[in-house]
Design a protein around this motif. Sequence first.
Motif, PDB file in Angstrom:
ATOM      1  N   TRP A 168       0.827  -1.273   0.033  1.00 23.74           N
ATOM      2  CA  TRP A 168       0.224   0.208   0.013  1.00 23.74           C
ATOM      3  C   TRP A 168       0.878   1.392  -0.037  1.00 23.74           C
ATOM      4  N   GLU A 169       1.891   1.486   0.939  1.00 22.14           N
ATOM      5  CA  GLU A 169       2.970   2.367   1.075  1.00 22.14           C
ATOM      6  C   GLU A 169       3.402   2.773  -0.365  1.00 22.14           C
ATOM      7  N   ALA A 170       3.976   1.704  -1.274  1.00 18.74           N
ATOM      8  CA  ALA A 170       4.673   1.724  -2.380  1.00 18.74           C
ATOM      9  C   ALA A 170       3.682   2.224  -3.469  1.00 18.74           C
ATOM     10  N   GLU A 171       2.308   1.869  -3.435  1.00 20.77           N
ATOM     11  CA  GLU A 171       1.355   2.048  -4.345  1.00 20.77           C
ATOM     12  C   GLU A 171       0.999   3.669  -4.000  1.00 20.77           C
ATOM     13  N   ARG A 172       0.830   3.933  -2.968  1.00 20.24           N
ATOM     14  CA  ARG A 172       0.412   5.410  -2.564  1.00 20.24           C
ATOM     15  C   ARG A 172       1.841   6.291  -3.077  1.00 20.24           C
ATOM     16  N   ALA A 173       3.027   6.128  -2.661  1.00 18.80           N
ATOM     17  CA  ALA A 173       4.190   6.827  -3.050  1.00 18.80           C
ATOM     18  C   ALA A 173       4.313   6.853  -4.825  1.00 18.80           C
ATOM     19  N   ALA A 174       3.850   5.752  -5.422  1.00 23.13           N
ATOM     20  CA  ALA A 174       3.842   5.711  -6.984  1.00 23.13           C
ATOM     21  C   ALA A 174       2.756   6.711  -7.419  1.00 23.13           C
ATOM     22  N   LEU A 175       1.571   6.768  -6.721  1.00 24.69           N
ATOM     23  CA  LEU A 175       0.513   7.708  -7.216  1.00 24.69           C
ATOM     24  C   LEU A 175       0.983   8.993  -6.859  1.00 24.69           C
ATOM     25  N   ASP A 176       1.491   9.493  -5.652  1.00 20.34           N
ATOM     26  CA  ASP A 176       1.772  10.775  -5.160  1.00 20.34           C
ATOM     27  C   ASP A 176       2.955  11.034  -6.444  1.00 20.34           C
ATOM     28  N   SER A 177       4.123  10.237  -6.643  1.00 20.92           N
ATOM     29  CA  SER A 177       5.094  10.799  -7.559  1.00 20.92           C
ATOM     30  C   SER A 177       4.261  11.107  -9.088  1.00 20.92           C
ATOM     31  N   GLU A 178       3.364  10.242  -9.498  1.00 21.97           N
ATOM     32  CA  GLU A 178       2.703  10.433 -10.749  1.00 21.97           C
ATOM     33  C   GLU A 178       1.890  11.841 -10.873  1.00 21.97           C
ATOM     34  N   ALA A 179       0.984  11.938  -9.747  1.00 25.44           N
ATOM     35  CA  ALA A 179       0.668  13.243  -9.311  1.00 25.44           C
ATOM     36  C   ALA A 179       1.502  14.485  -9.505  1.00 25.44           C
ATOM     37  N   GLU A 180       2.609  14.600  -8.764  1.00 25.17           N
ATOM     38  CA  GLU A 180       3.374  15.442  -8.827  1.00 25.17           C
ATOM     39  C   GLU A 180       4.116  15.809 -10.421  1.00 25.17           C
ATOM     40  N   ARG A 181       4.388  14.636 -10.964  1.00 25.38           N
ATOM     41  CA  ARG A 181       4.779  14.986 -12.429  1.00 25.38           C
ATOM     42  C   ARG A 181       3.726  15.349 -13.173  1.00 25.38           C
ATOM     43  N   LEU A 182       2.635  15.167 -13.030  1.00 25.51           N
ATOM     44  CA  LEU A 182       1.501  15.779 -13.827  1.00 25.51           C
ATOM     45  C   LEU A 182       1.310  17.305 -13.421  1.00 25.51           C
ATOM     46  N   ARG A 183       1.473  17.584 -12.111  1.00 23.93           N
ATOM     47  CA  ARG A 183       1.307  18.833 -11.784  1.00 23.93           C
ATOM     48  C   ARG A 183       2.577  19.821 -12.164  1.00 23.93           C
ATOM     49  N   VAL A 184       3.624  19.325 -12.030  1.00 25.48           N
ATOM     50  CA  VAL A 184       4.992  20.105 -12.783  1.00 25.48           C
ATOM     51  C   VAL A 184       4.839  20.043 -14.290  1.00 25.48           C
ATOM     52  N   ALA A 185       4.404  18.914 -14.940  1.00 27.49           N
ATOM     53  CA  ALA A 185       4.012  19.142 -16.517  1.00 27.49           C
ATOM     54  C   ALA A 185       3.106  20.236 -16.809  1.00 27.49           C
ATOM     55  N   ARG A 186       2.281  20.579 -16.185  1.00 21.85           N
ATOM     56  CA  ARG A 186       1.140  21.729 -16.387  1.00 21.85           C
ATOM     57  C   ARG A 186       1.611  23.275 -15.828  1.00 21.85           C
ATOM     58  N   LEU A 187       2.686  23.157 -15.083  1.00 22.03           N
ATOM     59  CA  LEU A 187       3.287  24.426 -14.481  1.00 22.03           C
ATOM     60  C   LEU A 187       3.838  25.326 -15.748  1.00 22.03           C
ATOM     61  N   SER A 188       3.333  26.516 -16.008  1.00 23.44           N
ATOM     62  CA  SER A 188       4.095  27.515 -16.893  1.00 23.44           C
ATOM     63  C   SER A 188       5.244  28.212 -16.204  1.00 23.44           C
ATOM     64  N   LEU A 189       6.017  29.003 -17.158  1.00 24.51           N
ATOM     65  CA  LEU A 189       6.995  29.775 -16.869  1.00 24.51           C
ATOM     66  C   LEU A 189       6.397  31.180 -16.007  1.00 24.51           C
ATOM     67  N   PHE A 190       5.196  31.401 -16.563  1.00 24.06           N
ATOM     68  CA  PHE A 190       4.379  32.472 -15.977  1.00 24.06           C
ATOM     69  C   PHE A 190       4.174  32.196 -14.419  1.00 24.06           C
ATOM     70  N   GLU A 191       3.809  31.109 -14.184  1.00 23.55           N
ATOM     71  CA  GLU A 191       3.070  30.778 -12.868  1.00 23.55           C
ATOM     72  C   GLU A 191       4.531  30.464 -11.847  1.00 23.55           C
ATOM     73  N   ARG A 192       5.680  30.039 -12.410  1.00 26.58           N
ATOM     74  CA  ARG A 192       6.923  29.962 -11.734  1.00 26.58           C
ATOM     75  C   ARG A 192       7.317  31.400 -11.231  1.00 26.58           C
ATOM     76  N   LEU A 193       7.427  32.153 -12.356  1.00 28.00           N
ATOM     77  CA  LEU A 193       7.890  33.631 -12.083  1.00 28.00           C
ATOM     78  C   LEU A 193       6.887  34.322 -11.120  1.00 28.00           C
ATOM     79  N   SER A 194       5.607  34.219 -11.216  1.00 24.98           N
ATOM     80  CA  SER A 194       4.629  34.662 -10.357  1.00 24.98           C
ATOM     81  C   SER A 194       4.797  34.277  -8.900  1.00 24.98           C
ATOM     82  N   ALA A 195       5.294  32.988  -8.676  1.00 29.74           N
ATOM     83  CA  ALA A 195       5.759  32.592  -7.450  1.00 29.74           C
ATOM     84  C   ALA A 195       6.916  33.234  -6.736  1.00 29.74           C
ATOM     85  N   LEU A 196       7.793  33.768  -7.590  1.00 35.50           N
ATOM     86  CA  LEU A 196       9.007  34.563  -7.144  1.00 35.50           C
ATOM     87  C   LEU A 196       8.638  36.025  -7.052  1.00 35.50           C
TER      88      LEU A 196
END
Length: 196
Positions: free
Chosen positions: A18-46
Motif C-alpha cells: 500500500w505504501e509503495a502504491e501510494r508513493a507511486a501515485l503521489d510521484s505521478e500526481a507530482e509529475r503531472l502537476r509540474v508538467a502543467r506548470l508554466s513559466l508565468f506561474e513559476r515567476l509569479s511565485a517568485l
Amino acid sequence: MRWDRFFEDLEDQLDSEWEAERAALDSEAERLRVARLSLFERLSALSGSTEADVLVDIRGGASATGRPVAAGPDWVALDDGTSRGVLVVPFAAVIALGASHADVLRSARGGAPGRIRERMTLGFILRDLARRRVPVTLLTTDGREYSGTVDRAASDHLDLALHDRGTPRRADLVAGHRLVPFTAVAGVRLEAPVAL
C-alpha cells in the motif's frame, strides 16, 4: 503461535505494498502537476519576494539580474537595482533563467497569478505605456537600444518616437520613428516609475 507470525507477516507485506502504491501515485500526481506548470506561474511565485534574484540571459547576448517584481503570461519585470527603472523582458527574448536552488524549488510550487494578471500580455503593457507617455529604452534582440516613447502598440508591433533619454516626448524633440515587431523586443526599460 506460528499462525500469528504468518498473519503479521502478511499484514506487514500488505502495508508495504500500500505504501509503495501510494508513493507511486503521489510521484505521478507530482509529475503531472509540474508538467502543467508554466513559466508565468513559476515567476509569479517568485514575484514580490525581497530575496529572489533571478539572472535572465537575453537574446543578443545581454543579461540582467534582479528581483522579479511582476510577471505576465509572456513577460517578466525585473528590478535590477539600477536607478534607471524596471526592465520588462518578453519570454520570447529569454534564453535562460538562473536562480538559487531554493528559489528554483519554491518556483516549482507555482504561484496563483490571478485572473487579471493572466490577461496582461506584453501588448497590453506596451499599450498602457503609450497611454501614459512613459519614456522607455527599447532593447532589441540584436543588441540595439532606442530611447523614446511608445506612441502606439498594435497586435504584433509598436511605434516608437525617438528622443533623448530624460527628455519629454515633444514634436520638436523627436528625432525619428521606428516600427518594431514584438519579436525583435529583448527588453523595455521603464525610465519612470510605473506600477505593473
